[in-house]
Structures are given as structure tokens and as C-alpha cells.
Design an enzyme around this catalytic site. Structure first.
Site, PDB file in Angstrom:
ATOM      1  N   CYS A  82      38.865  12.492  18.642  1.00 51.86           N
ATOM      2  CA  CYS A  82      37.400  12.969  19.480  1.00 51.86           C
ATOM      3  C   CYS A  82      37.255  13.763  18.702  1.00 51.86           C
ATOM      4  O   CYS A  82      35.899  14.240  18.660  1.00 51.86           O
ATOM      5  CB  CYS A  82      38.102  12.849  20.852  1.00 51.86           C
ATOM      6  SG  CYS A  82      37.981  11.847  22.182  1.00 51.86           S
ATOM      7  N   HIS A 110      34.872  12.924  15.175  1.00 49.98           N
ATOM      8  CA  HIS A 110      33.751  12.230  15.846  1.00 49.98           C
ATOM      9  C   HIS A 110      32.784  13.134  16.163  1.00 49.98           C
ATOM     10  O   HIS A 110      31.328  12.721  15.848  1.00 49.98           O
ATOM     11  CB  HIS A 110      34.106  11.002  17.207  1.00 49.98           C
ATOM     12  CG  HIS A 110      32.910   9.988  17.318  1.00 49.98           C
ATOM     13  ND1 HIS A 110      32.793   8.757  17.824  1.00 49.98           N
ATOM     14  CD2 HIS A 110      32.391  10.339  19.230  1.00 49.98           C
ATOM     15  CE1 HIS A 110      31.787   8.540  17.811  1.00 49.98           C
ATOM     16  NE2 HIS A 110      30.835   9.564  19.074  1.00 49.98           N
ATOM     17  N   GLU A 111      32.928  13.858  17.038  1.00 49.98           N
ATOM     18  CA  GLU A 111      31.678  14.942  17.495  1.00 49.98           C
ATOM     19  C   GLU A 111      31.429  16.402  16.831  1.00 49.98           C
ATOM     20  O   GLU A 111      30.572  16.266  16.641  1.00 49.98           O
ATOM     21  CB  GLU A 111      32.864  15.295  19.046  1.00 49.98           C
ATOM     22  CG  GLU A 111      32.843  14.759  19.847  1.00 49.98           C
ATOM     23  CD  GLU A 111      31.875  13.621  20.705  1.00 49.98           C
ATOM     24  OE1 GLU A 111      30.758  13.714  20.210  1.00 49.98           O
ATOM     25  OE2 GLU A 111      31.956  13.052  21.351  1.00 49.98           O
ATOM     26  N   ILE A 112      32.749  16.264  16.278  1.00 53.38           N
ATOM     27  CA  ILE A 112      31.919  17.383  14.845  1.00 53.38           C
ATOM     28  C   ILE A 112      31.144  16.114  13.702  1.00 53.38           C
ATOM     29  O   ILE A 112      30.587  17.296  13.267  1.00 53.38           O
ATOM     30  CB  ILE A 112      33.490  17.871  14.215  1.00 53.38           C
ATOM     31  CG1 ILE A 112      34.094  18.967  14.973  1.00 53.38           C
ATOM     32  CG2 ILE A 112      33.116  19.114  13.068  1.00 53.38           C
ATOM     33  CD1 ILE A 112      35.593  19.655  15.236  1.00 53.38           C
ATOM     34  N   LEU A 148      27.475  16.653  15.745  1.00 52.35           N
ATOM     35  CA  LEU A 148      27.414  17.649  15.222  1.00 52.35           C
ATOM     36  C   LEU A 148      26.720  18.383  13.661  1.00 52.35           C
ATOM     37  O   LEU A 148      26.038  18.953  13.641  1.00 52.35           O
ATOM     38  CB  LEU A 148      28.165  19.339  15.020  1.00 52.35           C
ATOM     39  CG  LEU A 148      28.658  19.311  16.914  1.00 52.35           C
ATOM     40  CD1 LEU A 148      29.511  20.644  17.075  1.00 52.35           C
ATOM     41  CD2 LEU A 148      27.398  19.587  18.071  1.00 52.35           C
TER      42      LEU A 148
END
Length: 162
Positions: free
Chosen positions: A128, A131-133, A136
Site C-alpha cells: 500500500c 502504491h500510494e507513494i 504521489l
């Protein structure tokens, strides 16, 4: 608190690099609460500010027992061991694909008060964070796939949206 509209693939904002958060104020706290509400309504286990059209480095992740808000996160360490995990996106609902990621990461971030924090993550939580970084940094998750797999995924997604 509110559920915010989620932008959908292929919106160019999903490929834009998010700016660092510099103001830690009531507006950020409210936005973080809205981001959490939006993540749960999607439903999803992670969401970034860019998913709702805000180019700021803010991430919400559902961590089972509690939810985490990560401001200005970055990966400062990653294991050499890799794992494969099925991923998708709230901006591209209905399609998933297996992605290879580091099995363990150490993340540096700020909390909603601006205090620097560190978190060690492994397994799904490590996936997670990565994936999220990536999001960004303007790297949409499917760009980690081979061109052929990416093209097939887009066809499946377009078919599911008809």
C-alpha cells in the site's frame, strides 16, 4: 466530513507529481477526514489526494485496527526481497493485476501536526505504501506492468465502463 468525487483514469492528474504539504492547519485536518471518508466509500484500502484532484502529498491507508494519514511520505529503505500482490485503484475500479513490490519498506512521513514519523511496513501495508507513494510521484499503478499487460488491462477497464 464529506465523500469527495474521485477522478477516473485516464485523467492527466493521475500522472501529475503532487506538491509537498507546507501548512499543517485545520484545513489539512478536515481534508484528511474527507479523504478517509472517500476511501471507505469507494471502497478502498488506500487513497491519495491526487485521486480526488488535489495535487498534495497526502495519503490515507486503512490499517485494519486504525486508519493512517501520511503527509509528505517517502520510502527511506526498501528490502531486496520482493513479493507479488494484486493491486487496483479507486480511479480505475473493476480491474486488478499482480504487481511486484518490495516485501518490506521504511516510510518517513509527517503526521497531521507536522511531526516527523517513521513506519516499518511489510506485506500488504508495504505494498500500500509503495502504491500510494508512486501515485504521489505521478506513477499510476498500471505503469508498473509490461506494455502488453497494461494494454489488456485498459481494454478490460474500458469494457467494464460501458
Amino acid at each position: 466530513m464529506a465523500v469527495l468525487p474521485i477522478i477516473r483514469f485516464p485523467d492527466p492528474l493521475l500522472r501529475a507529481v503532487a506538491d509537498p504539504v507546507e501548512r499543517f492547519d485545520v484545513a489539512l485536518f478536515r481534508f484528511a477526514a474527507d479523504l478517509l471518508d472517500t476511501m471507505y466509500a469507494a471502497p478502498g484500502i488506500g487513497i491519495t489526494a491526487p485521486h480526488v484532484g488535489v495535487l498534495k502529498r497526502v495519503v490515507a491507508i486503512d490499517r485494519s485496527a486504525k486508519s493512517g494519514i501520511y503527509v509528505n511520505p517517502s520510502i527511506v529503505e526498501a528490502s531486496s526481497e520482493m513479493i507479488r500482490h494484486t493491486e487496483g485503484s479507486v480511479s480505475m475500479p473493476g480491474v486488478t493485476e499482480e504487481i511486484e513490490r518490495h516485501a518490506h519498506v521504511r516510510v518517513r512521513f509527517q503526521d497531521l501536526e507536522g511531526k516527523e514519523q517513521f513506519e516499518d511496513a511489510e506485506g500488504l501495508l508495504a505494498v500500500c505504501h509503495q502504491h500510494e507513494i508512486d501515485q504521489l510521484d505521478g506513477l499510476f499503478w498500471m505503469n508498473r506492468l509490461s506494455r502488453l499487460k497494461r494494454e489488456r488491462l485498459i481494454k478490460r477497464y474500458n469494457k467494464s465502463q460501458r
